[in-house]
Design a protein around this motif. Structure first.
Motif, PDB file in Angstrom:
ATOM      1  N   MET A 173       0.846  -1.169   0.000  1.00  0.00           N
ATOM      2  CA  MET A 173       0.000   0.000   0.000  1.00  0.00           C
ATOM      3  C   MET A 173       0.893   1.235   0.000  1.00  0.00           C
ATOM      4  O   MET A 173       1.810   1.338   0.804  1.00  0.00           O
ATOM      5  N   LYS A 174       0.625   2.137  -0.928  1.00  0.00           N
ATOM      6  CA  LYS A 174       1.437   3.341  -1.074  1.00  0.00           C
ATOM      7  C   LYS A 174       0.559   4.572  -0.882  1.00  0.00           C
ATOM      8  O   LYS A 174      -0.475   4.719  -1.538  1.00  0.00           O
ATOM      9  N   LEU A 175       0.973   5.451   0.013  1.00  0.00           N
ATOM     10  CA  LEU A 175       0.256   6.697   0.253  1.00  0.00           C
ATOM     11  C   LEU A 175       0.603   7.678  -0.854  1.00  0.00           C
ATOM     12  O   LEU A 175       1.768   8.006  -1.073  1.00  0.00           O
ATOM     13  N   VAL A 176      -0.426   8.152  -1.585  1.00  0.00           N
ATOM     14  CA  VAL A 176      -0.218   9.067  -2.699  1.00  0.00           C
ATOM     15  C   VAL A 176      -0.419  10.507  -2.256  1.00  0.00           C
ATOM     16  O   VAL A 176       0.341  11.397  -2.630  1.00  0.00           O
ATOM     17  N   ASN A 177      -1.447  10.731  -1.451  1.00  0.00           N
ATOM     18  CA  ASN A 177      -1.780  12.087  -1.037  1.00  0.00           C
ATOM     19  C   ASN A 177      -2.413  12.047   0.335  1.00  0.00           C
ATOM     20  O   ASN A 177      -3.217  11.167   0.628  1.00  0.00           O
ATOM     21  N   GLU A 178      -2.056  12.997   1.192  1.00  0.00           N
ATOM     22  CA  GLU A 178      -2.669  13.117   2.511  1.00  0.00           C
ATOM     23  C   GLU A 178      -2.848  14.598   2.824  1.00  0.00           C
ATOM     24  O   GLU A 178      -1.912  15.378   2.723  1.00  0.00           O
ATOM     25  N   LEU A 179      -4.056  14.948   3.184  1.00  0.00           N
ATOM     26  CA  LEU A 179      -4.392  16.329   3.517  1.00  0.00           C
ATOM     27  C   LEU A 179      -5.122  16.337   4.843  1.00  0.00           C
ATOM     28  O   LEU A 179      -6.049  15.546   5.048  1.00  0.00           O
ATOM     29  N   ARG A 180      -4.720  17.193   5.748  1.00  0.00           N
ATOM     30  CA  ARG A 180      -5.380  17.319   7.042  1.00  0.00           C
ATOM     31  C   ARG A 180      -6.444  18.401   6.937  1.00  0.00           C
ATOM     32  O   ARG A 180      -6.171  19.531   6.540  1.00  0.00           O
ATOM     33  N   ASN A 181      -7.700  18.063   7.273  1.00  0.00           N
ATOM     34  CA  ASN A 181      -8.804  19.010   7.274  1.00  0.00           C
ATOM     35  C   ASN A 181      -9.211  19.222   8.730  1.00  0.00           C
ATOM     36  O   ASN A 181      -9.983  18.455   9.291  1.00  0.00           O
ATOM     37  N   ASP A 182      -8.656  20.276   9.352  1.00  0.00           N
ATOM     38  CA  ASP A 182      -8.915  20.531  10.767  1.00  0.00           C
ATOM     39  C   ASP A 182     -10.360  20.935  11.041  1.00  0.00           C
ATOM     40  O   ASP A 182     -10.900  20.621  12.096  1.00  0.00           O
ATOM     41  N   LEU A 183     -10.987  21.613  10.098  1.00  0.00           N
ATOM     42  CA  LEU A 183     -12.367  22.040  10.290  1.00  0.00           C
ATOM     43  C   LEU A 183     -13.297  20.835  10.459  1.00  0.00           C
ATOM     44  O   LEU A 183     -14.170  20.831  11.325  1.00  0.00           O
ATOM     45  N   LEU A 184     -13.104  19.801   9.649  1.00  0.00           N
ATOM     46  CA  LEU A 184     -13.956  18.615   9.711  1.00  0.00           C
ATOM     47  C   LEU A 184     -13.332  17.486  10.534  1.00  0.00           C
ATOM     48  O   LEU A 184     -13.902  16.397  10.628  1.00  0.00           O
ATOM     49  N   LYS A 185     -12.153  17.740  11.117  1.00  0.00           N
ATOM     50  CA  LYS A 185     -11.456  16.787  11.987  1.00  0.00           C
ATOM     51  C   LYS A 185     -11.238  15.441  11.301  1.00  0.00           C
ATOM     52  O   LYS A 185     -11.643  14.394  11.794  1.00  0.00           O
ATOM     53  N   ARG A 186     -10.570  15.508  10.137  1.00  0.00           N
ATOM     54  CA  ARG A 186     -10.309  14.282   9.392  1.00  0.00           C
ATOM     55  C   ARG A 186      -9.069  14.441   8.530  1.00  0.00           C
ATOM     56  O   ARG A 186      -8.608  15.550   8.263  1.00  0.00           O
ATOM     57  N   ARG A 187      -8.541  13.291   8.103  1.00  0.00           N
ATOM     58  CA  ARG A 187      -7.484  13.229   7.110  1.00  0.00           C
ATOM     59  C   ARG A 187      -8.124  12.782   5.806  1.00  0.00           C
ATOM     60  O   ARG A 187      -8.922  11.841   5.797  1.00  0.00           O
ATOM     61  N   GLU A 188      -7.788  13.431   4.726  1.00  0.00           N
ATOM     62  CA  GLU A 188      -8.296  13.071   3.402  1.00  0.00           C
ATOM     63  C   GLU A 188      -7.127  12.434   2.666  1.00  0.00           C
ATOM     64  O   GLU A 188      -6.142  13.100   2.379  1.00  0.00           O
ATOM     65  N   VAL A 189      -7.230  11.125   2.411  1.00  0.00           N
ATOM     66  CA  VAL A 189      -6.091  10.368   1.899  1.00  0.00           C
ATOM     67  C   VAL A 189      -6.415   9.689   0.574  1.00  0.00           C
ATOM     68  O   VAL A 189      -7.566   9.377   0.279  1.00  0.00           O
ATOM     69  N   SER A 190      -5.363   9.469  -0.210  1.00  0.00           N
ATOM     70  CA  SER A 190      -5.424   8.673  -1.434  1.00  0.00           C
ATOM     71  C   SER A 190      -4.301   7.652  -1.349  1.00  0.00           C
ATOM     72  O   SER A 190      -3.153   8.003  -1.056  1.00  0.00           O
TER      73      SER A 190
END
Length: 79
Positions: free
Chosen positions: A1-18
């Motif tokens: 499994m390879k992490l392509v993209n990770e973005l932290r969204n503090d407003l919605l308290k989540r990580r948005e990952v690909s």
């Protein structure tokens, strides 16, 4: 499994990952949820899978997911 993209969204308290995984067949949403929760050390209930995509003939699958900080945070957003 390879992490392509990770973005932290503090407003919605989540990580948005690909992520890209290599598999014989489409893993489906349930197996993808389990794999993402193991990768990030969170419970399966706090992971939401948006897409499991592939190109014809390829064994690489792109998984787009949200990993919430807690189940309560997920429920606030998704009801």
């Amino acid at each position: 499994m390879k992490l392509v993209n990770e973005l932290r969204n503090d407003l919605l308290k989540r990580r948005e990952v690909s992520l890209i995984i290599n598999a014989e067949s489409n893993p489906g949403f349930e197996i993808a949820r389990r794999m993402v929760s193991e990768k990030f050390g969170s419970g399966e209930d706090s992971v939401v899978i948006n897409n499991v995509l592939s190109k014809f003939g390829s064994r690489d699958f792109l998984i787009d997911a949200f990993v919430y900080d807690s189940v309560e945070d997920r429920k606030k957003i998704l009801h």
